[in-house]
Design an enzyme around this catalytic site. Structure first.
Site, PDB file in Angstrom:
ATOM      1  N   ARG A   1       0.857  -1.186   0.000  1.00 43.38           N
ATOM      2  CA  ARG A   1       0.000   0.000   0.000  1.00 43.38           C
ATOM      3  C   ARG A   1       0.896   1.240   0.000  1.00 43.38           C
ATOM      4  O   ARG A   1       1.654   1.453   0.948  1.00 43.38           O
ATOM      5  CB  ARG A   1      -0.899  -0.004   1.248  1.00 43.38           C
TER       6      ARG A   1
ATOM      7  N   HIS B   1      -3.327  10.665   0.748  1.00 45.35           N
ATOM      8  CA  HIS B   1      -2.720  10.506   2.074  1.00 45.35           C
ATOM      9  C   HIS B   1      -2.210  11.887   2.492  1.00 45.35           C
ATOM     10  O   HIS B   1      -1.025  12.108   2.683  1.00 45.35           O
ATOM     11  CB  HIS B   1      -1.624   9.451   2.054  1.00 45.35           C
TER      12      HIS B   1
ATOM     13  N   GLU C   1      -7.585   8.013   6.432  1.00 38.30           N
ATOM     14  CA  GLU C   1      -7.880   8.629   7.727  1.00 38.30           C
ATOM     15  C   GLU C   1      -8.485  10.025   7.628  1.00 38.30           C
ATOM     16  O   GLU C   1      -7.909  11.003   8.132  1.00 38.30           O
ATOM     17  CB  GLU C   1      -6.617   8.672   8.588  1.00 38.30           C
TER      18      GLU C   1
ATOM     19  N   ASN D   1      -6.940   1.176  10.113  1.00 40.98           N
ATOM     20  CA  ASN D   1      -5.647   1.509  10.707  1.00 40.98           C
ATOM     21  C   ASN D   1      -5.831   1.498  12.216  1.00 40.98           C
ATOM     22  O   ASN D   1      -6.763   2.116  12.733  1.00 40.98           O
ATOM     23  CB  ASN D   1      -5.185   2.913  10.296  1.00 40.98           C
TER      24      ASN D   1
ATOM     25  N   TYR E   1      -3.713   1.845  15.998  1.00 37.91           N
ATOM     26  CA  TYR E   1      -2.503   2.068  16.793  1.00 37.91           C
ATOM     27  C   TYR E   1      -2.724   1.829  18.284  1.00 37.91           C
ATOM     28  O   TYR E   1      -1.900   1.217  18.938  1.00 37.91           O
ATOM     29  CB  TYR E   1      -1.944   3.475  16.524  1.00 37.91           C
TER      30      TYR E   1
ATOM     31  N   GLU F   1      -2.919  -0.367   8.229  1.00 38.96           N
ATOM     32  CA  GLU F   1      -1.776   0.163   8.979  1.00 38.96           C
ATOM     33  C   GLU F   1      -1.837  -0.380  10.391  1.00 38.96           C
ATOM     34  O   GLU F   1      -2.913  -0.431  11.001  1.00 38.96           O
ATOM     35  CB  GLU F   1      -1.801   1.698   9.099  1.00 38.96           C
TER      36      GLU F   1
HETATM   37  C1  BGC Z   1      -0.958   7.723   9.300  1.00 41.61           C
HETATM   38  C2  BGC Z   1       0.499   7.594   8.947  1.00 41.61           C
HETATM   39  C3  BGC Z   1       1.354   7.863  10.183  1.00 41.61           C
HETATM   40  C4  BGC Z   1       1.025   6.833  11.230  1.00 41.61           C
HETATM   41  C5  BGC Z   1       1.831   6.925  12.498  1.00 41.61           C
HETATM   42  C6  BGC Z   1      -1.314   7.119  10.627  1.00 41.61           C
HETATM   43  O1  BGC Z   1      -2.193   7.974  11.272  1.00 41.61           O
HETATM   44  O2  BGC Z   1      -1.770   7.261   8.262  1.00 41.61           O
HETATM   45  O3  BGC Z   1       0.774   8.476   7.903  1.00 41.61           O
HETATM   46  O4  BGC Z   1       2.708   7.907   9.898  1.00 41.61           O
HETATM   47  O5  BGC Z   1      -0.325   6.947  11.565  1.00 41.61           O
HETATM   48  O6  BGC Z   1       1.585   8.121  13.171  1.00 41.61           O
END
Ligand code: BGC
Length: 449
Positions: free
Chosen positions: A75, A119, A164, A290, A292, A351
Site C-alpha cells: 500500500r 494521504h 484517515e 488503521n 494504533y 496500517e
Molecule cells: C498515518 C500515517 C502515520 C502513522 C503513524 C497514521 O495515522 O496514516 O501516515 O505515519 O499513523 O503516526
C-alpha cells in the site's frame, strides 16, 4: 502463531509525502504539507519532507527489499501534486510515469499494488480555495482519481480513496497540529462531509475507469471511558461517534450518526445536498482499518469539545509514548462487525505498527525486539477477531522504512528498515527478518508448528 487462510494478504504500507522527497522535481508542485513544514515551529526541529527517504529516486532498491521481504501487497499513496500539479486541469505525465514504473516493478516482483489516492497531500491551490471546507474539493478529487486510474487501472484492481479522513478533520482543521494548520474546533465539521463526498465521487470515477475494488481507510480506536460515571461514559460515546462512526456510518449504513452531543443535527446540516448520501454509500469492496491504540477519555465541562484524552497506565509504551494494547485491535474489529453486521465489507488492516528508538549497534545491526513483540501481539489479535467471525483479508504493517513522521519529523521511527537520512543507506532491522519469516511460514502452511 495461528495459520491464516490461503490468500490472506501480507504487506507493508507507506505514504508519498513521508518517503518520496523530490518535492520540486518533474513538475510536482506544493501540497499543504510543503507549505505547512515551512512555517517556523510547527514541525519538530523544523524538519520537512523535501528529501525524506528519497524513495522517488531509490524506488528500485526499495522494491527489491519488498521482494526480499516476501510481501504479497504494497500500500503506497499517489501524490496528488505530482500527478495533477495545482489540483486542477490535465495530468502531469512525468508524475504518472513514476507510479507507472513503480506499478510494473511491483507486479514483476509478484507484489500487488494497493494505491491510496489521498494521504493528506492536498495541492496548495485547492487549500487556498477552501480545501476540504469547500464542497468543490470533492469534485476536484474525483477528477484527479480519474487521471490516476486512467493510467494505472489496467494493472491495479484495488484502490483506496482516502487515508484517515478523521485525522485530516481533527488534526488538520480542528486542532491545527497538521497541515493546513487550522484550529476551527467544531467548525471543521464540513471537512467530514466533503471528504466523504470526495470518496463517493472518486469511487464512481474509479469504477468508470474500470477499477474493480474500491476501499476507504479509516483510523479506528476503541474508546474507553475514564470511569463509570455517566459524564465519562457520555464523553466516550461522543468521541466514539467522531472517530469511529462519523466516517463509517454514512459509507456503510447510508446515514450520519447522532451528533446531538455536539449540539448538531446532522440531517439538518445544509451542506448535505440531495443525493450526497446515496453517492457516499455506494457499497465498498473492502474497509481499510488503521489501528494504533485505544483512546481513554473523560468528560470536560464548558469546553468547545465535551471531552479530553486521558493516559492509559499499565501498558508498555512505544517511543511515541503510545500504549501497546493488542487486545484493542480485536475489540474494535469485533465492534465493527457487531455494529454493521452483514453490511461490513471484508476488512484489511491497512496500517498497524510502532515507533521504536533504533540507533544501530556498533556492528551496524538494529535489534528492534520491541517491534517484533508489538507485531506478534497485533497479528495474533487479528487472528482472534477472525476466530470470532470477523472477515479480515489482509494485514499491512506501518511501515516499510523510517520516514517523515508528520509533526514529529524524523524523530519517530516506524520502519522495518532503518534509513540513515544523511546517506540514505537502508539497513533492515531484526523485525524485517522476523516478518519475512512469518510471511514465509504462512505461505508454506507451516505457521502453526
Ligand atoms: C498515518 C500515517 C502515520 C502513522 C503513524 C497514521 O495515522 O496514516 O501516515 O505515519 O499513523 O503516526
Amino acid at each position: 502463531m495461528p495459520q491464516f487462510p490461503p490468500g490472506f494478504a501480507w504487506g507493508v504500507a507507506t505514504a508519498a509525502y513521508q518517503i518520496e522527497g523530490a518535492v520540486a522535481e518533474d513538475g510536482r508542485t506544493d501540497s499543504v504539507w510543503d507549505t505547512f513544514c515551512r512555517q517556523p515551529g510547527v514541525i519538530r526541529d523544523g524538519q520537512t519532507g523535501d528529501v525524506a527517504a528519497d524513495h522517488y529516486h531509490r524506488w528500485p532498491e526499495d522494491v527489491a527489499m519488498m521482494a526480499d521481504l516476501g510481501i504479497s501487497a504494497y500500500r503506497f499513496s499517489v501524490g496528488w501534486p505530482r500527478v495533477q500539479p495545482g489540483g486542477t486541469g490535465g495530468p502531469n505525465p512525468a508524475g504518472l510515469d513514476f507510479y507507472d514504473r513503480l506499478t510494473d516493478a511491483l507486479l514483476a516482483a509478484g507484489i500487488k499494488p494497493m494505491p491510496t489516492l489521498f494521504h493528506w497531500d492536498l495541492p496548495q491551490p485547492l487549500e487556498d480555495a477552501g480545501g476540504w471546507l469547500s464542497r468543490d474539493t470533492a469534485g476536484r478529487f474525483a477528477d484527479y482519481a480519474a487521471l490516476a486510474a486512467g493510467r494505472l487501472a489496467d494493472r491495479i484492481d484495488t484502490w483506496i480513496t482516502l487515508n484517515e479522513p478523521f485525522i485530516v478533520m481533527a488534526f488538520g482543521y480542528a486542532l491545527g497540529m497538521h497541515a493546513p494548520g487550522k484550529a476551527l474546533m467544531l467548525g471543521a465539521l464540513p471537512t467530514a462531509h466533503h471528504q466523504l463526498l470526495g470518496h463517493g465521487l472518486a469511487t464512481a470515477a474509479l469504477r468508470a475507469s474500470g477499477v474493480r475494488r474500491v476501499m476507504l481507510t479509516n483510523n479506528y480506536s476503541p474508546i474507553w471511558p475514564a470511569s463509570d460515571s455517566p459524564g465519562d461514559r457520555a464523553a466516550a460515546a461522543a468521541w466514539d461517534t467522531l472517530q469511529n462512526r462519523l466516517f463509517t456510518d454514512p459509507v456503510i449504513a447510508g446515514s450520519y450518526p447522532d451528533l446531538s452531543a455536539f449540539g448538531l443535527d446532522a440531517d439538518g446540516l445544509d451542506l448535505i445536498k440531495d443525493g450526497d448520501l446515496a453517492c457516499i454509500s455506494v457499497p465498498l469492496d473492502g474497509l481499510g482499518v488503521n489501528y494504533y491504540m485505544p483512546t481513554r477519555v473523560s468528560a470536560l465541562a464548558d469546553a468547545p469539545l465535551p471531552f479530553q484524552m486521558e493516559p492509559i497506565p499499565g501498558y508498555p509504551l512505544t517511543a511515541f509514548g503510545w500504549p501497546v494494547i493488542p487486545a484493542g485491535l480485536t475489540e474494535l474489529l469485533v465492534q465493527l462487525r457487531d455494529r454493521y453486521g452483514d453490511r461490513l465489507p471484508p476488512v484489511y488492516i491497512t496500517e498497524n505498527g510502532c515507533s521504536v528508538a533504533d540507533e544501530p549497534a556498533a556492528d551496524g545491526s538494529i535489534d528492534d525486539q520491541f517491534r517484533i513483540d508489538y507485531l506478534d501481539g497485533h497479528i495474533r489479535a487479528v487472528a482472534a477477531a477472525m476466530a470470532a467471525g470477523v472477515d479480515v483479508r489482509g494485514y499491512l504493517t506501518w511501515t516499510m522504512m523510517n520516514n517523515f513522521e508528520w509533526s514529529e519529523g524524523y524523530h519517530q521511527r516506524f520502519g522495518l528498515v532503518h534509513v540513515d537520512f544523511e546517506t540514505q543507506r537502508r539497513t533492515p532491522k531484526s523485525s524485517f527478518a522476523w516478518y519475512r519469516g512469518l510471511i514465509a511460514a504462512q505461505r508454506n502452511g507451516a505457521a502453526g508448528r
